[in-house]
Design a protein around this motif. Structure first.
Motif, short mmCIF file in Angstrom:
data_model
loop_
_atom_site.label_atom_id
_atom_site.label_comp_id
_atom_site.label_asym_id
_atom_site.label_seq_id
_atom_site.Cartn_x
_atom_site.Cartn_y
_atom_site.Cartn_z
N THR A 122 -11.51 -13.55 -1.74
CA THR A 122 -11.15 -12.26 -1.15
C THR A 122 -12.18 -11.84 -0.10
OG1 THR A 122 -12.19 -11.11 -3.03
CG2 THR A 122 -9.81 -11.46 -3.12
N GLN A 123 -13.44 -12.21 -0.31
CA GLN A 123 -14.46 -11.93 0.71
C GLN A 123 -14.21 -12.74 1.97
OE1 GLN A 123 -18.09 -12.76 -1.41
NE2 GLN A 123 -17.89 -10.94 -2.72
N LEU A 124 -13.84 -13.99 1.79
CA LEU A 124 -13.54 -14.85 2.94
C LEU A 124 -12.33 -14.35 3.72
CD1 LEU A 124 -13.97 -18.60 1.91
CD2 LEU A 124 -14.91 -17.50 3.94
N SER B 143 -8.93 -4.83 2.52
CA SER B 143 -8.94 -3.93 1.37
C SER B 143 -9.16 -2.47 1.77
CB SER B 143 -10.03 -4.35 0.38
OG SER B 143 -11.32 -4.26 0.99
N THR B 144 -9.59 -2.22 3.02
CA THR B 144 -9.84 -0.84 3.46
C THR B 144 -8.67 -0.23 4.21
OG1 THR B 144 -10.81 -1.44 5.61
CG2 THR B 144 -12.29 -1.42 3.70
N VAL C 133 0.86 -1.18 0.00
CA VAL C 133 0.00 0.00 0.00
C VAL C 133 0.90 1.23 0.00
CG1 VAL C 133 -1.98 1.14 1.09
CG2 VAL C 133 -1.62 -1.32 1.43
N HIS C 134 0.81 2.03 -1.05
CA HIS C 134 1.70 3.18 -1.20
C HIS C 134 1.44 4.23 -0.13
CE1 HIS C 134 3.35 6.93 -2.85
NE2 HIS C 134 4.19 6.17 -3.53
N ASN D 46 -8.46 0.56 -3.11
CA ASN D 46 -8.78 1.70 -3.98
C ASN D 46 -7.63 2.10 -4.89
OD1 ASN D 46 -10.97 3.43 -4.64
ND2 ASN D 46 -9.98 5.15 -3.60
N GLN D 47 -6.48 1.44 -4.74
CA GLN D 47 -5.30 1.85 -5.52
C GLN D 47 -5.52 1.78 -7.04
OE1 GLN D 47 -1.48 1.19 -2.63
NE2 GLN D 47 -2.26 -0.66 -3.58
#
Length: 521
Positions: free
Chosen positions: A375-377, A291-292, A262-263, A309-310
């Motif tokens: 990815t949800q799991l 992811s958040t 994550v930048h 969001n990248q």
């Protein structure tokens, strides 16, 4: 120490005629001549032999007084004239106007084996673009940049490189998390290496001022020296340039998502036209798959630059670059065509990347559903991203869903969080995964080998960098050397480094430097 100097940027592009080093607006210039501030007592902490070799230097050169003096900013290398770049940018979605190299000074360009590199000191003192800052850097942030730039390179992620890390011998005042408690820290200087440090914001600056003469000069220079394979002329040349920047930026983002990077501050002034990761500030690595998550305290409220969001932010930034290039093209439609293709192309590349992470070669329509459900799991309970994907390669075609689940369960931060419903969902997912890998013609051994080449075992976890910083503050660089060597082979098993293949320790969960970082980091 002998470098093959090439000063094409300063020879072909307009300079700031004012050489007074005070913060100010700079017009009709791509750069300002700026000398580094001489450090009081520089010392070399670490250097990358591979980067040194790339620019034509040897191990003997690294140990020389010339190396120390040149890359600490103590002396100016013959036939060079250091400078700071002028550029603008959007910061957190808002137009910020002129920004520029506030704590970076470009030493020169060098050529070695027909490749051109720009050498830049970060933390070598103020420039006309420093605004209210001092232009220096601290050991803490410099270690993070030096280690991460090289770690990213060995992971196969497009990036700037880091030649050297030095102490300046001076103290620098910093407020670590902007909470009103500044303190003095050890000053440090990193020498960054890249094809160039031209950014999206370099073009935005001239476009925003309607300085189309210099906008064209910069675009023509960039294409001539860095995209020389583009043989088209006129409008088509600029469109081809934009198309390539769009594609390389997309490729870079896919790599970020692959390794969990994550930048933290994807402003347009932090986006390289080469599609390489640049400006390692408040970056971080996903520990649990979330992811958040963003590592940047400045972004903690809106989470604009969060992991998930990248891809969208990269597209938003490309829109700003398209706007900046528009005066050279005078037609929005071909630019929009390139931009509209980004999302489709990204989804395709992301799918291919995830299929590789999961060990799939053949094309199956159900792969999209399988990936989405995974990815949800992963987000339902804290699951270490690196450990999960690395251990997934141990699953064999003969495994039952339970056996497969047991192969990855070390990735969960707390098995107590795995309630009956979640366990059932994992069981169902591994049932589908088992069917899917049994459709592949390759053996378990080959599949594991291929998966282990895209799913790293070792990344620069945030707590590892912080441990290294804590030791270095005491003058102990053994861990820095250890981590640097380990991260040169992130896909190898490295039994002696097994202790670093572990989940984030509890003490690092909310520790400054491990979970929270600021733009001074």
């Amino acid at each position: 120490m002998k470098l093959q100097i090439q000063n094409s940027f300063t020879a072909e592009l307009p300079a700031d005629p004012n050489q007074i080093n005070v913060p100010r607006q700079v017009h009709q210039a791509c750069y300002s001549y700026t000398l580094p501030k001489k450090p009081s007592n520089p010392s070399l902490i670490h250097a990358s032999t591979e980067v040194a070799n790339a620019i034509g230097l040897s191990q003997e050169d690294i140990l020389s007084a010339d190396f120390l003096n040149t890359f600490s900013g103590s002396t100016i290398y013959p036939s060079t004239k250091p400078y700071a770049l002028s550029y603008a940018g959007h910061q957190f979605g808002n137009w910020a106007g002129q920004l520029g190299d506030g704590r970076a000074i470009n030493l020169t360009e060098v050529v070695h084996e027909n490749k051109s590199y720009t050498l830049q000191l970060k933390g070598a003192g103020p420039t006309p673009y420093s605004r209210t800052a001092d232009g220096f850097a601290v050991l803490r942030s410099s270690i993070r940049e030096h280690l991460c730039a090289e770690a990213m390179h060995y992971l196969g992620v497009p990036t700037t490189r880091s030649l050297s890390l030095m102490l300046s011998g001076d103290q620098v005042l910093r407020d670590v998390i902007y909470n009103g408690n500044p303190a003095y820290e050890k000053g440090a200087i990193v020498c960054r290496v890249a094809p160039s440090f031209i950014r999206f914001g370099s073009f935005e600056l001239f476009a925003s001022r309607e300085d189309h003469v210099n906008l064209k000069l910069l675009a023509d220079f960039t294409i001539k020296h860095h995209f020389s394979h583009i043989k088209k002329e006129g409008v088509e040349k600029y469109l081809a340039f934009f198309q390539e920047v769009t594609q390389t930026t997309l490729n870079m983002i896919v790599h970020w998502q692959r390794v969990g990077f994550v930048h933290g501050v994807m402003n347009t002034d932090n986006m390289s036209i080469h599609g390489v990761t640049i400006d390692y500030g408040p970056y971080g690595w996903l520990e649990d798959y979330n992811s958040t998550w963003t590592p940047n305290t400045t972004d903690s409220q809106h989470k604009r630059y969060r992991f998930g969001n990248q891809p969208e932010i990269a597209l938003w930034n490309l829109y700003q670059l398209a706007n900046a290039l528009y005066p050279l093209i005078q037609d929005a439609k071909p630019l929009e065509t390139i931009l509209n293709a980004y999302s489709t192309n990204y989804e395709k590349e992301y799918l291919n990347m995830m299929k590789n992470k999961l060990g799939f070669q053949i094309k199956k329509e159900q792969d999209v559903v399988l990936i989405q459900s995974l990815t949800q799991l992963l987000e339902r309970v804290e699951t270490d991203m690196t450990i999960f994907f690395r251990n997934l390669s141990n699953v064999t075609k003969a495994d039952t869903a339970l056996t497969a689940f047991n192969a990855i369960k070390d990735a969960f931060y707390s098995e107590k969080d795995l309630d009956k419903t979640i366990l059932e969902d994992w069981h169902d997912w591994f049932e589908m995964y088992s069917i899917r890998i049994n459709e592949e013609a390759i053996s378990d051994f080959v599949r594991k080998e291929q998966m282990d080449q895209v799913n790293p075992k070792y990344v620069l976890r945030n707590y590892m960098a912080q441990l290294c910083i804590d030791n270095a503050d005491k003058g102990d660089y053994a861990l820095l050397n250890e981590l640097f060597e380990m991260l040169k082979n992130p896909y190898d098993e490295q039994p002696n480094s097994q202790k670093w293949f572990a989940k984030r320790p509890d003490w690092a969960r909310n520790k400054v430097g491990c979970s929270m970082l600021s733009c001074s980091s």
